[in-house]
Design a protein around this motif. Structure first.
Motif, PDB file in Angstrom:
ATOM      1  N   LEU A  97     135.328 -78.519 -80.610  1.00 13.34           N
ATOM      2  CA  LEU A  97     133.957 -78.409 -80.116  1.00 13.34           C
ATOM      3  C   LEU A  97     133.819 -77.339 -79.033  1.00 13.34           C
ATOM      4  N   CYS A  98     134.944 -76.738 -78.619  1.00 10.14           N
ATOM      5  CA  CYS A  98     134.896 -75.556 -77.747  1.00 10.14           C
ATOM      6  C   CYS A  98     134.521 -74.292 -78.522  1.00 10.14           C
ATOM      7  N   TYR A  99     134.613 -74.343 -79.842  1.00 11.35           N
ATOM      8  CA  TYR A  99     134.313 -73.172 -80.667  1.00 11.35           C
ATOM      9  C   TYR A  99     132.839 -72.807 -80.498  1.00 11.35           C
ATOM     10  N   PRO A 100     132.530 -71.571 -80.112  1.00 10.53           N
ATOM     11  CA  PRO A 100     131.140 -71.229 -79.798  1.00 10.53           C
ATOM     12  C   PRO A 100     130.185 -71.291 -80.982  1.00 10.53           C
ATOM     13  N   HIS A 101     130.730 -71.258 -82.214  1.00  7.36           N
ATOM     14  CA  HIS A 101     129.882 -71.281 -83.404  1.00  7.36           C
ATOM     15  C   HIS A 101     129.986 -72.609 -84.151  1.00  7.36           C
ATOM     16  N   ILE A 102     130.387 -73.674 -83.451  1.00 11.19           N
ATOM     17  CA  ILE A 102     130.642 -74.928 -84.149  1.00 11.19           C
ATOM     18  C   ILE A 102     129.371 -75.491 -84.780  1.00 11.19           C
TER      19      ILE A 102
END
Length: 359
Positions: free
Chosen positions: A94-99
């Motif tokens: 959920l740290c992924y900026p495009h999640i």
């Protein structure tokens, strides 16, 4: 609801089993997708950051799948007939900026999604998307109180209440269809608090909790020795919780191995791995790995997607050769999450065709 944890799911995809049996290359059914290696927790037992384990060989914190590559992957998964994607680490997905956009893209393509998460970012838009689109969300928690949680995860003690609030809020989202699970890793620091934690998890609104032992070594005897001193107390608490806390709405999933059974998870007496064809790993470094027990390792590397798309890569004859050359008996002397599935698949593929009717 039927069985969520069963090793026989693969047999519901008879067409892909038959394709492999006839020498073809079936598309993966399930992709473990690791979108980023960044993580906002620093868990003491994390297999990707423990120098005593092997899953940190190729891991770089700064790696993440570029958005253009992620869009390409979504299109390839849809074209190939991939059925499910689980977001996992590496890092905290959920740290992924495009999640959020990735969730939307996969859902629009008709691909089922799920996520493993530490729960710290399970809020706002992403929580709403997962609550209504994911099949399941499993939050990793490993303590019944803020002090132990902070010590194990090396985060401020305030993080415990934040995650608990996120769980409580997620569980109460109107119209939620996503199963909310918790994954509890049993360690020496938390094994006396298992019952207390499970009672709290039920109060927070979790649908289930899965318990399993920490993997602390690539050597089974060392792993067994770690758990030997805590196993009896852990077993007593789990058994009590199953008796006293289980309800139709709250399930306790006991995956804590007996210490003497550890070696069976490590030693393989077979020489090819059917599960590779059905579940594979695409990691934040844009590399494909054989499985999540070999992710970010040199001998687990299947190939790179930096200069090609996944569909082309998967059906390339060189990929088939690389998969066929993997010998679990010599190349996989480590923990294997899929060993029971492989044993059943090998039994299936090696059945004598002249005797099948004598069921």
């Amino acid at each position: 609801m039927g069985k969520v944890y069963t090793n026989t799911k693969i047999f519901h995809f008879a067409n892909r089993l038959e394709q492999l049996k006839l020498g073809g290359i079936p598309a993966p059914i399930h992709i473990r997708l690791k979108p980023t290696n960044r993580c906002n927790h620093h868990c003491s037992y994390c297999c990707y950051r423990n120098p005593d384990l092997y899953l940190s060989e190729r891991l770089r914190e700064e790696d993440r799948i570029p958005w253009a590559k992620m869009q390409e992957l979504i299109n390839d998964f849809a074209a190939m007939g991939v059925k499910a994607v689980t977001f996992s680490g590496g890092g905290e997905p959920l740290c992924y900026p495009h999640i959020a956009d990735t969730i939307r893209g996969l859902t629009a393509a008709g691909i089922k999604i799920a996520t493993l998460t530490n729960g710290s970012l399970l809020s706002g838009e992403v929580a709403e998307l997962l609550a209504h689109n994911a099949v399941w969300c499993r939050v990793s928690m490993d303590a019944a109180d803020a002090e132990t949680y902070g010590a194990i995860r090396r985060v401020p003690v305030t993080e415990f209440d934040r995650v608990c609030d996120n769980l409580r809020t997620f569980a109460a989202i109107p119209g939620r269809t996503c199963v909310l699970g918790i994954n509890f890793i049993v360690t020496r620091e938390n094994h006396t608090d298992i019952f207390t934690f499970l009672r709290k998890a039920r109060q927070l609104g979790a649908d289930n909790v899965k318990l399993s032992g920490a993997v602390v070594s690539t050597k089974p005897k060392r792993n067994a020795a770690y758990h030997a001193s805590i196993h009896a107390e852990a077993r007593t608490q789990i058994d009590r919780a199953i008796r006293e806390l289980s309800t139709p709405d709250f399930t306790i999933i006991d995956k804590l191995y007996e210490p003497e059974d550890e070696e069976g998870i490590y030693e393989k007496d077979f020489h090819w791995c059917p599960m590779i064809y059905f579940m594979t790993v695409i990691a934040a470094d844009q590399q494909v790995y054989f499985c999540h027990d070999k992710a970010y390792t040199e001998n687990g590397l299947l190939g790179s997607l930096k200069d090609t798309d996944f569909k082309t890569f998967w059906y390339d004859p060189a990929t088939r050769v690389r998969i066929k050359n993997l010998d679990p008996g010599t190349d996989c002397c480590h923990h294997c999450a899929d060993i029971l599935k492989n044993n059943m698949l090998l039994d299936y593929f090696e059945s004598d065709p002249d005797h099948l009717e004598f069921v």
